[in-house]
Design a protein around this motif. Structure first.
Motif, PDB file in Angstrom:
ATOM      1  N   ALA A 125     -47.897  52.819   1.677  1.00  0.00           N
ATOM      2  CA  ALA A 125     -48.677  51.550   0.976  1.00  0.00           C
ATOM      3  C   ALA A 125     -49.516  52.140  -0.411  1.00  0.00           C
ATOM      4  CB  ALA A 125     -49.627  50.974   1.591  1.00  0.00           C
ATOM      5  N   LYS A 126     -50.006  53.198  -0.504  1.00  0.00           N
ATOM      6  CA  LYS A 126     -50.756  53.842  -1.660  1.00  0.00           C
ATOM      7  C   LYS A 126     -49.533  54.293  -2.563  1.00  0.00           C
ATOM      8  CE  LYS A 126     -54.707  55.863   0.530  1.00  0.00           C
ATOM      9  NZ  LYS A 126     -55.544  57.107   0.951  1.00  0.00           N
ATOM     10  N   ALA A 127     -48.052  54.627  -2.270  1.00  0.00           N
ATOM     11  CA  ALA A 127     -47.233  55.080  -3.029  1.00  0.00           C
ATOM     12  C   ALA A 127     -46.213  53.828  -3.483  1.00  0.00           C
ATOM     13  CB  ALA A 127     -46.514  56.132  -2.160  1.00  0.00           C
ATOM     14  N   GLU A 128     -46.708  52.902  -2.753  1.00  0.00           N
ATOM     15  CA  GLU A 128     -45.983  51.325  -3.260  1.00  0.00           C
ATOM     16  C   GLU A 128     -44.520  51.715  -2.896  1.00  0.00           C
ATOM     17  OE1 GLU A 128     -47.094  50.413  -7.256  1.00  0.00           O
ATOM     18  OE2 GLU A 128     -49.000  49.841  -6.685  1.00  0.00           O
ATOM     19  N   ALA A 129     -44.322  52.232  -1.588  1.00  0.00           N
ATOM     20  CA  ALA A 129     -42.703  52.589  -1.245  1.00  0.00           C
ATOM     21  C   ALA A 129     -42.341  51.484  -0.387  1.00  0.00           C
ATOM     22  CB  ALA A 129     -42.809  53.751  -0.494  1.00  0.00           C
ATOM     23  N   THR A 130     -41.320  50.627  -0.877  1.00  0.00           N
ATOM     24  CA  THR A 130     -40.956  49.532  -0.053  1.00  0.00           C
ATOM     25  C   THR A 130     -39.618  49.815   0.639  1.00  0.00           C
ATOM     26  OG1 THR A 130     -39.682  48.958  -2.296  1.00  0.00           O
ATOM     27  CG2 THR A 130     -41.907  47.952  -1.835  1.00  0.00           C
TER      28      THR A 130
END
Length: 270
Positions: A125-130
């Motif tokens: 979530a922190k890395a904004e990995a989808t």
């Protein structure tokens, strides 16, 4: 599973849960796959990754790194591929893989420890990995369908398994024909007995449970892998090495009818 195997698995799970809790509380993962502050140990942890790679990720992902190598550096990941990390821990290899395969690819992580899964999901979530997904399960029974993964990676986890033949069979099952593995693991010299490996370190320290080079090759061969290469990278104990393990799942053969030599004329005595 025997009582001893169950006890070993629970010991591993508890130690990794403790490591995840330490990182979540702002510390570093200690005493797993090494001793002391593993995140800065020369043989284990985040120091084995390029600074540029570490700087891309949340600090909790690198602090929770407990591996003995950098499998993403040798897996040759390509855009659009589906990659699976066995024993994904805090998610460092999943997140790096997700960047390499891009938005059209996907990176999966499998881990049996609730605390590590929670940490990995927070890091994603922190890395904004989808394009990542973390699954609860064991590496001896991977919760993914057959022929669904292009590349399997793992970082110093297979040596912790209590049933390594099952792990090799599961890797072969989930890989597509022509799929490959790029694994970092601790491997023992062929001259060392199981007792001698135990003298060099404990099971949860990634030493006592390590296979020898010959045993590793034989296990992968029995699971159907070909093009097996096991390359030591650095020593982690006397006679014990971190190694890169690469192999390929063969492309499925055509049926016997399809591969039969065609007749060039009428059958004999027609």
């Amino acid at each position: 599973m025997t009582d001893q195997q169950s006890e070993l698995r629970e010991t591993v799970r508890a130690r990794y849960a403790q490591a995840a809790t330490a990182v979540a509380d702002g510390g570093v993962a200690n005493d797993c796959c090494g001793s002391g502050a593993v995140a800065i140990d020369a043989n284990f942890g985040a120091s084995l990754y390029r600074t540029a790679d570490r700087d891309q990720l949340p600090i909790a992902a690198t602090a929770a790194s407990l591996g003995c190598g950098n499998p993403t550096a040798v897996a040759e990941l390509r855009e659009g591929e589906r990659v699976l990390d066995l024993g994904s821990g805090g998610g460092i290899d999943v997140l790096l893989s997700a960047r390499r395969v891009g938005p059209t690819g996907k990176a999966f992580g499998v881990d049996m420890t609730d605390e590590m899964l929670a940490l990995a999901q927070a890091n994603a979530a922190k890395a904004e990995a989808t394009n990542v997904e973390f699954l609860k399960g064991t590496i001896e029974s991977i919760p993914l369908p057959a022929n669904s993964i292009d590349v399997v990676i793992s970082n110093c986890v297979i040596n912790l398994s209590v049933d390594k033949p099952a792990v090799f069979a599961e890797m072969a099952r989930v890989l597509v024909p022509g799929g490959r593995i790029g694994i970092s693991d601790v491997v023992a010299e062929d001259t060392l007995s199981a007792e001698q490996r135990g003298e060099r370190g404990d099971y949860v320290g990634c030493i006592a449970g390590a296979l020898s080079f010959a045993e590793y090759r034989a296990g992968l061969t029995a699971a159907g892998f070909t093009d097996i290469e096991i390359t030591p990278t650095h020593s982690v104990a006397d006679g014990m090495h971190s190694a890169i393990v690469q192999a390929v799942k063969p492309v499925e053969q055509r049926s016997a009818e399809d591969t039969a030599t065609p007749r060039s004329g009428p059958a004999c005595c027609a």
